[in-house]
Design a protein around this motif. Structure first.
Motif, mmCIF file in Angstrom:
data_model
loop_
_atom_site.group_PDB
_atom_site.id
_atom_site.type_symbol
_atom_site.label_atom_id
_atom_site.label_comp_id
_atom_site.label_asym_id
_atom_site.label_seq_id
_atom_site.Cartn_x
_atom_site.Cartn_y
_atom_site.Cartn_z
ATOM 1 N N ASP A 172 12.781 5.442 -50.790
ATOM 2 C CA ASP A 172 13.848 5.503 -49.794
ATOM 3 C C ASP A 172 14.662 6.771 -50.040
ATOM 4 O O ASP A 172 15.491 6.837 -50.944
ATOM 5 C CB ASP A 172 14.744 4.267 -49.885
ATOM 6 N N SER A 173 14.389 7.790 -49.254
ATOM 7 C CA SER A 173 15.062 9.065 -49.438
ATOM 8 C C SER A 173 15.416 9.648 -48.084
ATOM 9 O O SER A 173 14.650 9.537 -47.120
ATOM 10 C CB SER A 173 14.171 10.043 -50.216
ATOM 11 N N LEU A 174 16.597 10.261 -48.026
ATOM 12 C CA LEU A 174 17.049 10.907 -46.803
ATOM 13 C C LEU A 174 16.686 12.385 -46.776
ATOM 14 O O LEU A 174 17.043 13.087 -45.832
ATOM 15 C CB LEU A 174 18.567 10.746 -46.664
ATOM 16 N N VAL A 175 15.977 12.846 -47.798
ATOM 17 C CA VAL A 175 15.606 14.253 -47.888
ATOM 18 C C VAL A 175 14.342 14.496 -47.066
ATOM 19 O O VAL A 175 13.357 13.757 -47.187
ATOM 20 C CB VAL A 175 15.382 14.666 -49.354
ATOM 21 N N GLU A 176 14.359 15.533 -46.252
ATOM 22 C CA GLU A 176 13.174 15.924 -45.490
ATOM 23 C C GLU A 176 12.169 16.569 -46.445
ATOM 24 O O GLU A 176 12.423 17.636 -47.003
ATOM 25 C CB GLU A 176 13.564 16.905 -44.389
ATOM 26 N N THR A 177 11.025 15.917 -46.639
ATOM 27 C CA THR A 177 10.062 16.327 -47.656
ATOM 28 C C THR A 177 8.782 16.830 -47.010
ATOM 29 O O THR A 177 8.241 16.193 -46.101
ATOM 30 C CB THR A 177 9.739 15.158 -48.607
ATOM 31 N N SER A 178 8.307 17.975 -47.497
ATOM 32 C CA SER A 178 7.023 18.542 -47.080
ATOM 33 C C SER A 178 6.112 18.620 -48.291
ATOM 34 O O SER A 178 6.579 18.748 -49.428
ATOM 35 C CB SER A 178 7.212 19.934 -46.465
ATOM 36 N N TYR A 179 4.803 18.567 -48.052
ATOM 37 C CA TYR A 179 3.824 18.561 -49.135
ATOM 38 C C TYR A 179 2.857 19.719 -48.939
ATOM 39 O O TYR A 179 2.394 19.976 -47.830
ATOM 40 C CB TYR A 179 3.080 17.223 -49.178
ATOM 41 N N LEU A 180 2.565 20.396 -50.043
ATOM 42 C CA LEU A 180 1.780 21.625 -49.987
ATOM 43 C C LEU A 180 0.832 21.677 -51.173
ATOM 44 O O LEU A 180 1.224 21.397 -52.307
ATOM 45 C CB LEU A 180 2.718 22.843 -50.006
ATOM 46 N N VAL A 181 -0.424 22.025 -50.913
ATOM 47 C CA VAL A 181 -1.409 22.253 -51.969
ATOM 48 C C VAL A 181 -1.459 23.754 -52.238
ATOM 49 O O VAL A 181 -1.825 24.537 -51.353
ATOM 50 C CB VAL A 181 -2.801 21.725 -51.570
ATOM 51 N N GLY A 182 -1.067 24.160 -53.423
ATOM 52 C CA GLY A 182 -1.014 25.577 -53.761
ATOM 53 C C GLY A 182 -1.058 25.777 -55.263
ATOM 54 O O GLY A 182 -1.010 24.818 -56.043
ATOM 55 N N ASP A 183 -1.145 27.024 -55.667
ATOM 56 C CA ASP A 183 -1.279 27.391 -57.074
ATOM 57 C C ASP A 183 -0.011 28.103 -57.528
ATOM 58 O O ASP A 183 0.492 28.999 -56.838
ATOM 59 C CB ASP A 183 -2.491 28.299 -57.268
ATOM 60 N N GLU A 184 0.487 27.720 -58.714
ATOM 61 C CA GLU A 184 1.689 28.370 -59.242
ATOM 62 C C GLU A 184 1.454 29.839 -59.571
ATOM 63 O O GLU A 184 2.405 30.625 -59.604
ATOM 64 C CB GLU A 184 2.172 27.653 -60.509
ATOM 65 N N GLU A 185 0.203 30.217 -59.833
ATOM 66 C CA GLU A 185 -0.079 31.610 -60.159
ATOM 67 C C GLU A 185 -0.037 32.511 -58.937
ATOM 68 O O GLU A 185 0.115 33.728 -59.074
ATOM 69 C CB GLU A 185 -1.446 31.718 -60.837
ATOM 70 N N PHE A 186 -0.196 31.943 -57.748
ATOM 71 C CA PHE A 186 -0.127 32.702 -56.496
ATOM 72 C C PHE A 186 0.738 31.907 -55.529
ATOM 73 O O PHE A 186 0.238 31.208 -54.658
ATOM 74 C CB PHE A 186 -1.528 32.950 -55.925
ATOM 75 N N LEU A 187 2.027 32.022 -55.696
ATOM 76 C CA LEU A 187 2.979 31.175 -54.993
ATOM 77 C C LEU A 187 2.968 31.485 -53.493
ATOM 78 O O LEU A 187 3.295 32.604 -53.085
ATOM 79 C CB LEU A 187 4.372 31.401 -55.572
ATOM 80 N N PRO A 188 2.603 30.515 -52.646
ATOM 81 C CA PRO A 188 2.543 30.769 -51.195
ATOM 82 C C PRO A 188 3.893 30.544 -50.517
ATOM 83 O O PRO A 188 3.988 29.841 -49.506
ATOM 84 C CB PRO A 188 1.493 29.755 -50.729
ATOM 85 N N ILE A 189 4.937 31.125 -51.071
ATOM 86 C CA ILE A 189 6.292 30.949 -50.554
ATOM 87 C C ILE A 189 6.863 32.317 -50.214
ATOM 88 O O ILE A 189 6.703 33.280 -50.977
ATOM 89 C CB ILE A 189 7.195 30.230 -51.581
ATOM 90 N N LYS A 190 7.539 32.410 -49.079
ATOM 91 C CA LYS A 190 8.129 33.673 -48.661
ATOM 92 C C LYS A 190 9.247 34.084 -49.609
ATOM 93 O O LYS A 190 9.884 33.256 -50.252
ATOM 94 C CB LYS A 190 8.670 33.547 -47.235
ATOM 95 N N GLU A 191 9.485 35.360 -49.666
ATOM 96 C CA GLU A 191 10.542 35.885 -50.522
ATOM 97 C C GLU A 191 11.912 35.486 -49.982
ATOM 98 O O GLU A 191 12.151 35.505 -48.770
ATOM 99 C CB GLU A 191 10.426 37.408 -50.612
ATOM 100 N N SER A 192 12.798 35.100 -50.908
ATOM 101 C CA SER A 192 14.181 34.720 -50.577
ATOM 102 C C SER A 192 14.211 33.603 -49.534
ATOM 103 O O SER A 192 14.880 33.710 -48.502
ATOM 104 C CB SER A 192 14.969 35.934 -50.075
ATOM 105 N N SER A 193 13.478 32.521 -49.805
ATOM 106 C CA SER A 193 13.365 31.448 -48.813
ATOM 107 C C SER A 193 13.876 30.099 -49.303
ATOM 108 O O SER A 193 14.091 29.204 -48.486
ATOM 109 C CB SER A 193 11.907 31.296 -48.368
#
Length: 381
Positions: A172-193
């Motif tokens: 039971d959480s009010l946080v909007e949660t997304s799930y992503l399959v990715g590797d910590e060595e090649f982070l698929p996250i935009k800069e300053s996001s």
């Protein structure tokens, strides 16, 4: 000309190239190369043929210091980084751990996640967007309980089964949660996001830990917070001793069975090298008791913390395994019949630079002398 006697004088063809001696051509070529190199501020003799000391440099299209994408192509082969862990095998371990720990709460993982998330209560600011990397995802999601003012949460792991298990958990959480399959060595996250990055017992399996932390810093917004917990070098010291003695006795040599881990003194250097400001490091030791050494191995499998060294011995003799368990019990068993296992956890805290952070004063700007302070408070040298 018709009627003319004799031969006409032979003339040189117009397209004939004047031939120079070999040594002269070489000197001319070297002189031209020196002139070209002087334009770039490099004066010296340039070798035309590659030598043993020559290097080829590639521009890596990733923040990581790995230099490749892991696809096995030519770009990947040019990387000079030494690989320690088998990331594909570690993903398989994570898949197995997702099923072994399904619908179960691990007290050790919960304790580490709780201590890590406690640091959010010491921060006055809120973090609307957060990224959780690998490790004990389910424990972090379950114990977050609205701390940090998180509104959007991204859960990322290399294992699809682990992500699916975390998504299917009824929370039971009010946080909007997304799930992503990715590797910590090649982070698929935009800069300053994102405003916050949390990693609970996940980053110590990366081949390029400094590169992964640099990517985390770049993914943070200014004044963003980085929280991480990794296993330290004193982890499972009892098992290391038992494995070493058993291998020496049964096989006459030592085979690597436990992965190398970072020391406490390295954690601060990692934060500084990654460019985090206001770095903080502290250490906790957890002693978990088991009925036998075999129960310890089962727990490591359920956590996904079994051996994933790239150059490992894939065969473990049955006699060596039984000898390891016997030595473990004989050397470290307690009065109540249980065997302890030590887990050293290193907590790291760092911020992305911001103008509001306190800055060190310029050297030599002090207005009070330590000698005067010593005299004022009556100290003696």
């Amino acid at each position: 000309v018709a009627g003319c006697e004799g031969r006409l004088p032979q003339t040189k063809p117009r397209n004939t190239v004047r031939r120079f001696p070999v040594e002269r051509r070489k000197r001319e070529r070297e002189r031209e190369m020196r002139r070209i190199n002087s334009l770039f501020g490099r004066i010296g003799r340039v070798s035309e043929k590659p030598t043993k000391n020559s290097h080829t440099f590639f521009a890596a299209p990733s923040f990581s210091t790995d230099g490749g994408y892991g696809g096995g192509g030519e770009f990947q082969q040019s990387s000079s980084r030494v690989k320690i862990f088998d990331r594909d095998l570690k993903r398989i371990h994570r898949d197995r751990a997702a099923w072994l720990s399904r619908h179960k709460n691990d007290t050790f993982l919960d304790a580490v996640a709780e201590n890590l998330l406690d640091r959010l209560e010491d921060c006055k600011k809120s973090f609307p967007s957060a990224l959780c990397l690998g490790g004990s995802l389910a424990a972090v999601k379950r114990l977050l309980r609205g701390r940090g003012g998180i509104e959007k949460l991204i859960m990322m792991d290399t294992s699809y089964d682990m992500i699916k298990s975390c998504r299917d958990a009824q929370e039971d959480s009010l946080v909007e949660t997304s799930y992503l399959v990715g590797d910590e060595e090649f982070l698929p996250i935009k800069e300053s996001s994102v405003d916050l990055i949390i990693s609970s017992l996940g980053l110590h399996w990366t081949n390029d830990l400094p590169g992964s932390m640099i990517q985390c810093k770049l993914a943070l917004k200014p004044d963003g917070l980085f929280l991480a917990a990794i296993l330290g070098g004193e982890t499972l010291k009892e098992l290391r001793i038992a494995c070493t003695l058993a291998h020496m006795e049964r096989e006459g040599g030592i085979s690597p069975r436990l992965s190398p881990l970072a020391q406490v003194r390295d954690a601060g250097n990692l934060l500084t090298r990654a460019g985090f400001s206001l770095p903080g490091v502290d250490v906790d030791e957890y002693v978990v008791k088991y009925k036998s050494a075999l129960d310890l191995i089962d727990h490591l499998r359920a956590m996904g913390e079994t051996n994933a060294l790239l150059h490992r011995n894939k065969i473990l003799n049955r006699e060596t395994a039984l000898a390891t368990a016997a030595i473990y019990d004989s050397m470290f068993a307690t009065e109540d019949g249980t065997v302890p296992a030590t887990f050293q956890v290193i907590y790291m805290t760092g911020w992305r630079e911001h103008s509001s952070h306190p800055q060190a004063k310029r050297r030599g700007s002090a207005t009070v002398s330590f000698t005067d302070l010593q005299k004022q408070f009556g100290g003696q040298s």
